[in-house]
Write an enzyme that holds these catalytic residues in place. Structure first.
Site, PDB file in Angstrom:
ATOM      1  N   GLU A 273      -2.710  -9.121   3.034  1.00 50.70           N
ATOM      2  CA  GLU A 273      -3.020  -9.628   4.434  1.00 50.70           C
ATOM      3  C   GLU A 273      -4.779  -9.522   4.680  1.00 50.70           C
ATOM      4  OE1 GLU A 273      -1.850  -6.741   3.687  1.00 50.70           O
ATOM      5  OE2 GLU A 273      -2.496  -5.183   5.366  1.00 50.70           O
TER       6      GLU A 273
ATOM      7  N   CYS B 264       0.744  -1.124   0.003  1.00 51.42           N
ATOM      8  CA  CYS B 264      -0.176   0.054   0.012  1.00 51.42           C
ATOM      9  C   CYS B 264       1.047   1.245  -0.105  1.00 51.42           C
ATOM     10  CB  CYS B 264      -1.031   0.122   1.086  1.00 51.42           C
ATOM     11  SG  CYS B 264      -2.551   0.944   0.952  1.00 51.42           S
TER      12      CYS B 264
ATOM     13  N   HIS C 169      -4.044  -4.932  -0.113  1.00 52.18           N
ATOM     14  CA  HIS C 169      -3.656  -5.562   1.071  1.00 52.18           C
ATOM     15  C   HIS C 169      -3.757  -7.066   0.899  1.00 52.18           C
ATOM     16  CE1 HIS C 169      -3.199  -1.929   3.503  1.00 52.18           C
ATOM     17  NE2 HIS C 169      -3.959  -1.444   2.658  1.00 52.18           N
TER      18      HIS C 169
END
Lengths: 218, 257
Positions: A198, A86, A196
Site C-alpha cells: 500500500e 508486514c 508494504h
C-alpha cells in the site's frame, strides 16, 4: 460487489491500506467495499481479507489473542484470499525473537529473527536497522499476485525483524539486506508480504489490484 | 541488489498552503499541497514529509484535512510533523492517513513522550526531528547543540547525546536539520550528519541547506545520510525529483529509478 475486510485489532495505521484498496478498486471500475473492522461477522461475510500489522509483536499477539483474530484468520484462509502484510506476515509464523521471544500463530513453519546490531553488506559497509526504504524483490516463484509486476521491482520495507521460513517452496519472493530474507510467502489462499504494497506506489498498487482479482490458491 | 537511498521532498505548510521553509523571511506561496505531493510522487519521490508550520490551534483542522487528502492520492510513505505533542495528536494523524509522525519540541520538553509513542504506535512510525546548531568555535573540536522554535531557543543539550537518547527511547528514524544551513542553499552540514549517522543504528534523514543536486549526493556520500530531504529546490521547479535521482545515480548512489 467485491467486499474486502481489513482486520482491525488496534495495531497501527490501517487507513493507508484501506485507502489504497479503495483506490485500486476504483481504477478497476468495480464496486469495492472496504471495511476496517474487528467484527468476525463482517470479516466472515467478506470476499477477501487483509491481515495487517505494525509495531511490536508482543502487543500485536496480545491483541490477536484477545480478539480471537487467529481463529478469524484461520477460518478465512480456508475459503477465501487472505493478504498478510508486514507484522501480519510475521504473526503467521511459529515464533518471534522480538520482545524476548513471543509465540505466534504457527500457520506457517518458521521463525522471526532480529537483523542484529552489527549488520553489514557484502562490501563490509554497515547497514542501518530498521531496514527502512525501497529494496529490490526477486520473484522466486510465479504467483497470480506477481502479474504485471516486473522482477526485481523495489518495494517499501520497514522492519527490524525478518522471517526465516522452513518450507522454501512457500517462498515466492526474496530480498537482500545483509542476508537473504523472505519478502513474500504464499500457501493456498494466503499471500504474505514483509514490505508494504500500500506504500509501494505503482508496483504495490498492481499487487493490490491482483489481490482483488485473485480467486485464491495458485 | 541493495536498499536505495531515499529522496524526500518536504512540504512546509501554513494554513493549507505550501510555503517556503520556516526560516525564510520572504515566505512565497508554492501551491496546493495535494497537487504538489501528487507531482512529487509522479516524479519518483521515495517519501513525502509534510511539516505543519501553522501557528494557531484553530487552523489545525485544515492540516488534518490536507493530510487526509494527500494520503488518499499518494501511495508512498507520508510523514507528518509540526505540533505533535500528545499521543492523541499521533492517533489523529495516523487516522488521517499519515504513516509516520515527526516529533520535535515535545521530545525536548518530555523525552518520555517519545518512549510512549514508540511503545504505542511502534518505532517504525516514530521519527524524532532534531534541530542542531554548531556551538563550538573554530579552534575547538566540533560540537552541536539542540535548539527549538526554529533555532531561537537553546536547550543546552548536546546533539549527539540527544540523538542517542532518542534512539534508546525508540525513535525509528532521525530527521536531522542543521539550523546553521537551513535556508542558506550552501549544502548540508556534512560533519554534523556524518557524526550523527555513525553514532546511532537507525536511519538518518539529512536536512537543511540544499541548493543544488550535488548537495544531495554529498549528503549520502560524505554525510552518510540514508535519506536526503529538500524543499525549495523542488517547489519552484529549479530541479525535478527525477533529475535529482538521475544525478545521484550518476554518482554511484543506489537509487530507485
Amino acid at each position: 460487489m467485491n467486499k474486502v475486510a481489513v482486520i482491525d485489532y488496534g495495531m497501527g495505521n490501517l487507513h493507508s491500506v484501506a485507502k489504497a484498496v479503495e483506490h485500486v478498486g476504483c481504477e478497476l471500475g468495480e464496486a469495492t467495499e472496504v471495511h476496517v473492522t474487528p467484527d468476525p461477522k463482517i470479516i466472515a461475510a467478506a470476499d477477501r481479507v487483509i491481515f495487517p500489522g505494525v509495531g511490536a509483536i508482543r502487543d500485536c499477539m496480545a491483541e490477536i489473542k484477545r480478539l480471537n483474530v487467529g481463529h478469524i484468520v484461520g477460518e478465512a484462509m480456508k475459503t477465501k484470499p487472505v493478504l498478510a502484510i508486514c507484522v501480519g506476515m510475521q504473526a503467521l509464523m511459529e515464533h518471534s525473537e522480538e520482545n524476548d521471544g513471543v509465540n505466534c500463530l504457527g500457520f506457517m513453519k518458521g521463525k522471526v529473527k532480529y537483523f542484529g546490531d552489527n549488520l553489514i553488506d557484502e562490501n563490509s559497509q554497515r547497514l542501518k536497522v530498521p531496514h527502512m526504504g525501497w529494496n529490490e524483490v526477486r520473484q522466486t516463484q510465479q504467483h497470480p499476485l506477481w502479474r504485471d509486476v516486473p522482477d526485481n521491482s523495489r518495494f517499501y520495507f520497514v522492519h527490524s525483524y525478518y522471517v526465516k521460513a522452513d518450507d522454501s517452496e512457500k517462498i515466492t519472493g526474496t530480498t537482500n539486506y545483509g542476508t537473504e530474507i523472505v519478502a513474500t510467502l504464499a500457501a493456498d489462499n494466503i499471500f504474505a508480504t514483509q514490505f508494504h504494497p500500500e506504500k509501494s506506489q505503482t508496483v504495490g498498487l498492481t499487487m493490490l489490484r491482483n489481490f482483488l482479482q485473485w480467486g485464491g490458491q495458485d | 541488489m541493495a536498499l536505495a537511498k531515499r529522496i524526500i521532498p518536504c512540504l512546509d505548510c501554513d494554513k493549507g498552503r505550501v510555503v517556503k521553509g520556516v526560516n525564510f523571511v520572504d515566505i512565497r506561496d508554492a501551491g496546493d499541497p495535494v497537487e504538489v505531493a501528487k507531482r512529487y510522487c509522479e516524479e519518483g519521490a521515495d517519501e513525502i514529509t509534510f511539516l505543519d508550520i501553522t501557528a494557531s490551534h484553530e487552523d489545525r483542522e485544515t492540516t488534518v484535512d490536507t493530510v487526509r487528502a494527500i494520503a488518499g492520492q499518494v501511495f508512498i510513505p507520508l510523514t507528518v510533523g509540526g505540533g505533535i505533542r500528545k499521543l492523541e495528536d499521533i492517533r489523529t494523524m495516523l487516522n488521517a492517513g499519515a504513516d509516520k509522525v515527526a516529533i520535535n519540541t515535545a521530545a525536548v520538553s518530555n523525552p518520555e513522550f517519545v518512549r510512549e509513542a514508540a511503545a504505542r504506535f511502534g518505532s517504525q512510525c516514530t521519527v524524532v526531528a532534531v534541530d542542531a546548531k554548531q556551538v563550538s568555535s573554530k579552534d575547538e573540536s566540533l560540537k552541536w547543540e539542540i535548539f527549538t522554535h526554529g533555532g531561537r531557543n537553546s536547550t543546552g543539550l548536546d546533539a549527539i547525546d540527544w540523538v542517542k537518547r532518542m534512539v534508546d527511547c525508540g525513535a525509528g528514524e532521525i530527521l536531522l536539520t542543521s539550523m546553521d544551513r537551513d535556508g542558506t542553499k550552501i549544502g548540508f552540514d556534512l560533519a554534523l550528519n556524518k557524526t550523527v549517522s555513525q553514532a546511532v543504528q537507525v536511519p538518518i534523514i539529512a536536512s537543511g541547506g540544499v541548493g543544488n543536486l550535488e548537495h544531495l549526493a554529498e549528503g549520502v556520500l560524505v554525510g552518510e545520510a540514508d535519506a536526503v530531504l529538500a524543499a525549495s529546490i523542488f517547489h519552484f521547479r529549479e530541479y525535478s525529483i527525477e533529475e535529482a535521482k538521475k544525478h545521484m545515480a550518476s554518482q554511484g548512489i543506489e537509487i530507485r529509478l
